[in-house]
Structures are given as C-alpha cells and as structure tokens.
Design an enzyme around this catalytic site. Structure first.
Site, mmCIF file in Angstrom:
data_model
loop_
_atom_site.group_PDB
_atom_site.id
_atom_site.type_symbol
_atom_site.label_atom_id
_atom_site.label_comp_id
_atom_site.label_asym_id
_atom_site.label_seq_id
_atom_site.Cartn_x
_atom_site.Cartn_y
_atom_site.Cartn_z
ATOM 1 N N HIS A 42 57.497 28.748 36.170
ATOM 2 C CA HIS A 42 57.466 27.327 36.549
ATOM 3 C C HIS A 42 56.235 27.044 37.423
ATOM 4 C CE1 HIS A 42 59.770 23.668 38.210
ATOM 5 N NE2 HIS A 42 58.792 23.812 39.082
ATOM 6 N N GLU A 43 56.025 27.886 38.440
ATOM 7 C CA GLU A 43 54.890 27.648 39.347
ATOM 8 C C GLU A 43 53.566 27.855 38.616
ATOM 9 O OE1 GLU A 43 55.835 26.200 41.960
ATOM 10 O OE2 GLU A 43 57.934 26.762 41.662
ATOM 11 N N GLU A 77 57.677 18.150 37.633
ATOM 12 C CA GLU A 77 58.836 19.050 37.731
ATOM 13 C C GLU A 77 59.529 19.231 36.384
ATOM 14 O OE1 GLU A 77 58.875 20.893 40.017
ATOM 15 O OE2 GLU A 77 57.633 19.763 41.402
HETATM 16 ZN ZN LIG Z 1 57.961 22.580 40.524
#
Ligand SMILES: [Zn+2]
Length: 840
Positions: free
Chosen positions: A302-303, A325
């Site tokens: 995700h990062e 996000e």
């Molecule tokens: Zn995030």
C-alpha cells in the site's frame, strides 16, 4: 488537572484547520522554490532548534506562514527582521511584494509525544530515546516553518545535528560527514505533509534492488526481530517494486527506499517519499498468524503504491485524499496477491476489511467515497475510514473490471505523467481514463462515488428474484454485476453470474439449495443470507473448499446480524461448525474477536456459547499441524474463550500446550489478560510479569490486563488514563479503554457509564491530535446495553462542548449500541438471559 467525573468540563474551542479558500488564495499568490532546513536535535530532550530558509516567488499581496513553535528567535524577510509577536494561532502574517523572496525563520520547536510533529519517545526496554517526524496532516509547522498545504510543493534540503550515536534518515539520501552531523541531499518536490525525519539509535538493515538502495530500521531492543524478518520484508519490497514498475511504467523517482518501524505511531503507516514510517508492532516479537503477516505485506505494498499515486501526483486538496487511499488499498492487496508469497491476500482482505467498510457505509455518519466537499483540512481527517479504504478499493476494483486492466492502467499512467511532481483532482484522473478509451464517468461517479450508502440485495426465494433496496436516505439506481454461489446440503458450490438492475431481478435458484450473494466481492452491497441458507451453512462449511466462499458466508452472516435478522445463537451454531474446519487463519484472526464482542454475549447462554467455541478451538488446535499458524490461531481462540484458570496457568508455564507451540511473550500476555478478565490474577503478578520483561509490548498488554480485572481499582486505573490524570502513550491509552469494558463485569461497570459521559469533555481537552477522538471511541461503554446507558450516551452526539471529531465517533458508537439493542429486542428471551453475565 481533571481527575474525576466531578471536574468541570473544559469547553474546547471548535477545531478549525486550513480552509480550502485560504489555500487557493495562497497558491494563487506564491510559488515555493525551495526549503533549506537545519535542525538541532542534540541540545535538549524537550525541544529542538529549527532554522528554515524558504525561497519563494510571489505576486504582491497579503498571506501567511504556518509556524507552531515553542519560541521564535527571529524571522527575517529578505534580510529585514519581522515582528515575531504578530504570530497568532500558528500563523504569521506576511506582506509580500512581487518577485523572489527569502524568508528565514529561527525557532525552537517542541518534541511531541502524541505521534505527530517530531515525536520523541523512550523505549521502556532500555531507556533509549527515539525520534520520528509525522507531518501529516497539519503537523509540519511544528517541525519547520512552512506554507502547509498539499499543492505548494518544493524540494527540501535537510541539515541535522543529532547525538553522536544516532542515525538520521529522511526523504532523500544522506551522509554523515562527522559524528553527530547529517547532510541530506536535495529531495524531489514534496508536499509539506510528506516531510519526515527518522532519528535515533535505530538498528539498520540494508539491501539493494534494481539500483534502489533499500533500508529497514527499528529500535535496538527489537533488532533481532527485525533481522529475523528482514529477508521476507526485502523480498516482498523487491517483488512489489518490479510489479509497480511494470504496472505504472514510471521509474520510482525518490532515491533510496527506507522502511522505518517507529514507536507509538498512530496510523498503520505513512507513505513519506523515500522514507515510509510504520507502527513498530509490525516488527513481530512473538509468533503471529499468517493473517497478521498478510496485513503487514499489504501495508508494505500500500505504501509503495502511494509513492506513485499520491507522492508523484498529489491531490490538490484534502477532499480528494480518499482517492489516494482507495487506490493504495486496492493496489496494495492486488500486488500482494499477484507477486508475493501471500497469494491469499484477497481472502485476508475479505475477512479483515469488508465489514469495516460495509458497517461504516451504513452508519448515520456515512458519506460518499468522493466529493465529500470538505472545506476544512482537519474535518477531512475524519473521513479516513472504512469508506475511503475498503469501499473505495472495492469501487476501483469494479472499475478496473469494467474498463479492462489495459485501459485502467493506461489512464493511471497518463495521470501520473501529466501531473508529475504536481497536484491533480479526481476529474483530472477521469479525463486521463477517458483519453485512454474509457467513457461514461458521469454515470459511474454518480452511482458509486458521490452517492453514500450500500444497496441491500436479498433473495426472495418464493418469487425467484433478487431484491435490491437502495438506502432510504441516499436514493440510487445502481446496477450490480455479481455472482451467486449455490450449493445443495453437503454438496459443492457452483457459481452463476447475474446482472442485478432495477428493484427485482429474476434468478433461477435450485430448490432447497443454499445461496450466497456476491461472496467473491464483485460488487459493493449488503447481502444477507435467507433463512434456508442460514440453516444450511453449518452443514456446508466443512465441504466449502473455496476460502472466498467461507469469507463471503461470514460477511453475509455478519451483515444479517448487523440488521438483527440473524439470531446470536445461529451465529454461534455456524461458528462451532466452522472453527475446526477453517483452513485460513485469516478467518480466525478477524472473525473470533467479532464473535466474542457481538454474537456470544447476546447468545441464549453466553457462558455456554463461549464454552462450545472453546471446546472446538481446543480440539482443532490439537488436530492442526504442530507449529502451524492455523494452530496458533485456534489456540488464541481457545485462550480468549477459556473459563478454566488451571488450564491457562498450565499453558503459562508451557504445560499441556498443543505440540509445537511455545508460550512466547504475546501468548503469555493473552493468557494474563484472560486470567485478568476472569478475576484470576492480581496486580502483583501482572507487575512482576512486566518487570521481568519490560518491553513495549509488555507495557501495552500489562495496561490491558490491569484494566480488565473485575475490581474498582482496575477501572479507576483505566479512568485515570482516560481523563489524562495519568499520561500514557497512545497504545497504552487504547489498551486501557478497550480492556476496561468487559461483558462479564457489567454490574461492576454500571456507574462508569456516567463517569464516561460526564468526563468526556474534560478527557477530550486533555488529549490532542489523533488521540483525542480515539480516546472517546476506545473508552466508549460498548457492552452496556439498555435504556439507562443510552440515555446517558446518546446526548453526547450533539454536545457542543465536544470537538467535532469526537462527536463524529460518538455518532458511530451510539449507532453500534442501538444495533445491539435491536438484536436484544428482536430476540428478547436471549437478551434477557444474556444480561446475567457471560463471556468477557
Ligand atoms: Zn495510505
């Protein structure tokens, strides 16, 4: 200092952040060319020196600089001193003429301990001090003077003086020319909220891949644990880099890629370019389930996704932060499943995240995924919830399926290329997708992104139809492309694609078969089981080989329970049949805690329900492969449901544990917490356990255990942390709150509902930043059903003395209590008996 419920509530001024109109005016007036920042971290443990030199180009006009110091030594504009006394509420007014300017701010800044700004903490294991920076979302001005908004990007050059035994890592590669002196290279253009610094006697591990220097760091006291997992972390990082390079066709541009595991971090992780920060419980000091490893892997991915989507191209304003996000959440799971050893990441995601999103989307506080229209930066933070992550990810997954991956990715590449090191909006991305060959974004956006709430889809078996009901408060006419899973009693599941459009859609369902709607999560909807399916499920779980179908069954049952359509005892029946046959520990890790919080306490006989689950967990633990994480998952379930202190005490000493299992620190603390709930340990034993191994994990679990005991002293211990009378770091605060409220201790806890209600305003005033709203949620009396509790708690939702983020959390918490009361009302005999006590 507020110490008890008798303290007068301190009115809190309404929290106001940067307004969008202010950001627009400032962005129209100036361009920041460069930040040059010199920090002195070596002179004090409370504050640090911060000298910022900002080069900017401006139109003529009035604006302001953001600065939240302890003290200001001097401020110079083009060499001339400015009056520092004009600094008010973190803003210094500036009057600029047209042209190039240099602004120099010499200030003293506070080390903070709330996980924001430059956070400084002490490791309880060895007394060493550690620092890290968290600028998101408005904390950069407590590290350096800046124009704090996402669309005023500039490169940064950091110079740092630190104690000689520290290492310093930032957004750009650095050197250490002499002891205690660190020079970081000029970074790529960054938004202020990305700027970080990780400084302290951290343990470092290094590697390299495809020309990118890789690093990992963690506290010295967990160095061996980091080393043990370094290979796994580096391997997945390399796999993800290769895949992201393939998908985006844009080279990672931020130099080194460092992953820092830092103490007392509020979020899961933060995507700072070149230097991602993670909460350090993600360095595992005890054996964990595969589910927990997958969670870490998807967080890593995700990062990494953010390095492109978010860091190269950044939302113009916070109202589009959902897109960051949602995108990173989708890509994080997808890439983890596609290229790492965790090819079951979508199953974990289904067990871990689906209900989080669906429940959030059904709360009174629900909001559209996109276009929340937030004008205030701080208010936007409250939308970092299951909707922005889980629902947004699901919508993007649907979009990729509808457009085809080629068009989906071509649009993303176009977007990242056009707005490289710049800022953009959702509509810019839609334009890129349109250029790539997609169409119809008006309809898609209207249906899925700007209309809140999920449809409910149910089977009308008699009519042979799927019935679609949009949320009453948020009318919509959405079509759903999904699959049904159908199975005869004891047989195999087969799948049928269905396009649900309009209120009723005919489907052919074989007589007498179980039907699960959308277990593979093709769409976003609440899909409850019908009565026959619910009755057949316990008999079907053993032969259900597709783990997504088992996860889908649980999501369906949990949705039914949320709507008081599925009885607590039916949930327990399913759990008893399923627990021994579940082959994914993800199922256990995320479903068992829900069972113990939700269905078991409202079952006909809660103690008996817990005991049934305990029995099957125990025999499953004996049957699973020794040393497997599946065995660990079932043992954790057995500990959480145990009522026999002798068994737990034996396990504590390593006696009679299933073969292949050691009572490591985490398992021992799970046992102590359970003994505490049962009233079978005391403060002396818990203090001795902490003293024997005073690690960060022990401190948090010791707090949880003490707060869990069925004594007045234990609950007072928890409340002192709530009110701020005793100041503790964020993880201990959370443990005190969630440990305090125990189903089996309701009689003891009765007076504490009022203490919570009356003390909340003062408690909110005693805490700051992210923790402020967390404390309201963590200490909320979740297990106190009934009218009396509701009469005390419901009015808090509109109590103007409470900050808006706290009220928002209360809206959700009260809704959860109402749902619980609805289950009790729908199954009254069960609820009445449940109030006599039960599983904690
Ligand atoms: Zn995030």
């Amino acid at each position: 200092m507020p110490t008890s419920e008798d303290s007068p509530a301190t009115p809190t001024p309404p929290v106001r952040g940067l307004q969008r109109s202010e950001a627009q005016q400032r962005a129209a007036l100036l361009r920041v060319q460069e930040y040059d920042v010199t920090l002195d971290l070596a002179s004090s443990e409370e504050t640090f020196g911060s000298l910022t030199r900002i080069t900017l180009d401006s139109q003529a006009g009035e604006t302001f600089l953001d600065l939240k110091p302890t003290a200001v030594r001097s401020i110079h504009l083009d060499g001339a001193p400015l009056d520092v006394d004009t600094l008010r509420a973190g803003r210094l007014p500036l009057s600029l003429t047209e042209g190039r300017h240099e602004l120099v701010v010499d200030a003293v800044m506070p080390f903070r301990n709330d996980g924001e700004g430059l956070h400084r903490s002490v490791d309880p294991a060895d007394g060493r001090h550690y620092v890290y920076g968290m600028s998101f979302m408005d904390a950069a001005p407590s590290i350096f003077a800046c124009f704090d908004q996402p669309d005023l990007k500039a490169p940064y050059t950091f110079h740092v003086r630190a104690p000689e035994d520290w290492v310093v890592i930032g957004n750009a590669p650095g050197t250490n020319p002499e002891p205690g002196v660190w020079e970081l290279e000029r970074s790529q253009p960054l938004s202020t909220y990305f700027v970080t610094l990780v400084a302290g006697p951290y343990h470092l591990v290094r590697d390299e891949h495809d020309g990118i220097a890789l690093g990992l760091s963690a506290r010295q006291s967990i160095a061996a644990d980091l080393e043990r997992d370094a290979d796994e972390l580096f391997t997945m990082t390399k796999q993800c880099f290769d895949e992201f390079h393939r998908l985006f066709d844009i080279r990672y541009p931020f130099g080194d890629y460092h992953q820092a595991f830092v103490p007392e971090f509020n979020a899961g992780a933060m995507e700072n370019p070149g230097c991602v920060t993670f909460r350090d419980p993600l360095v595992f000091t005890s054996k964990v389930t595969r589910a927990v490893r997958i969670q870490r892997a998807t967080t890593v991915a995700h990062e990494m996704a953010h390095q492109w989507f978010g860091n190269i191209t950044t939302p113009l304003w916070w109202d589009d932060l959902w897109l960051n996000e949602s995108f990173a959440e989708y890509m994080g799971v997808r890439v983890t499943a596609d290229v790492t050893e965790y090819d079951d990441a979508w199953v974990q995601n289904s067990f871990a995240r689906r209900q989080w999103g669906l429940v959030a989307d059904q709360r009174p506080s629900t909001h559209p995924v996109a276009g929340n229209g937030e004008e205030d930066a701080l208010a936007a933070l409250q939308n970092f919830d299951g909707i922005s992550y889980a629902k947004g990810s699901s919508i993007l997954k649907q979009l990729a399926a509808r457009l085809g991956d080629d068009v989906f990715l071509a649009g993303v590449r176009d977007h990242l290329t056009r707005h490289r090191f710049g800022n953009a909006t959702m509509h810019d991305l839609f334009d890129s997708w349109t250029r790539a060959g997609a169409g119809g974004f008006g309809r898609f956006s209207g249906d899925w992104l700007v209309t809140a709430g999920p449809d409910r889809i149910r089977l009308d078996r008699i009519a042979g139809e799927l019935v679609r009901t949009p949320p009453a408060e948020h009318p919509a006419d959405r079509s759903h492309a999904l699959r049904l899973a159908t199975a005869p009693a004891g047989g195999d599941w087969s799948e049928t694609p269905v396009e649900v459009a309009g209120e009723r859609t005919p489907v052919e369902v074989p007589t007498g078969q179980a039907v699960l709607i959308d277990p593979w999560e093709d769409t976003w909807a609440v899909c409850e089981p019908d009565e026959l399916t619910l009755a057949l499920l316990p008999g079907l779980v053993a032969t259900t080989t597709d783990p997504m179908v088992r996860a889908g069954a649980w999501n369906s049952v949990r949705s039914g329970f949320h709507h008081a359509e599925v009885a607590p005892d039916a949930v327990v029946d399913l759990a008893e049949a399923w627990l021994p046959v579940e082959t994914q520990d993800s199922g256990l890790t995320y479903t068992v805690p829900w069972l113990l919080r939700s269905a078991v306490p409202l079952a006909g006989d809660p103690a008996e329900a817990a005991s049934r689950l305990h029995r099957v967990a125990l025999s499953a633990a004996q049957a699973h492969e020794p040393g497997s994480t599946l065995q660990l998952g079932t043992v954790q379930a057995a500990v959480a449901t145990a009522a026999d202190p002798a068994l737990l005490r034996g396990w504590l000493l390593g006696r009679d544990l299933p073969d292949g299992l050691e009572p490591d620190l985490e398992l021992r603390w799970r046992i102590w917490v359970r003994l505490a709930v049962l009233g079978e340990t005391d403060r002396e034993e818990l203090d001795a356990a902490l003293a024997a191994e005073p690690t960060a994990v022990s401190r948090v679990e010791h707090t949880r255990a003490v707060a869990s005991m069925p004594t007045v002293a234990a609950k007072e211990f928890a409340l002192e942390r709530f009110t701020g009378a005793v100041s503790v770091p964020n993880y201990e605060l959370e443990a005190a709150g969630t440990g305090m409220w125990r189903e089996s201790q309701r009689a003891l806890l009765e007076p504490y509902v009022e203490r919570y209600a009356h003390g909340l305003a003062a408690a909110a005033a005693a805490h700051s930043g992210w923790v402020q709203a967390d404390v309201a949620e963590d200490f909320f009396p979740t297990c106190m059903v009934g009218d009396e509790a509701m009469a005390l708690l419901a009015p808090l939702r509109t109590d103007e003395r409470l900050p808006a983020p706290v009220r928002r959390r209360l809206v959700d918490a009260v809704d959860q209590l109402e749902r619980r009361n609805a289950v009790a009302a729908r199954f009254p005999a069960l609820a009445a008996r449940a109030s006599l006590g039960g599983a904690g």
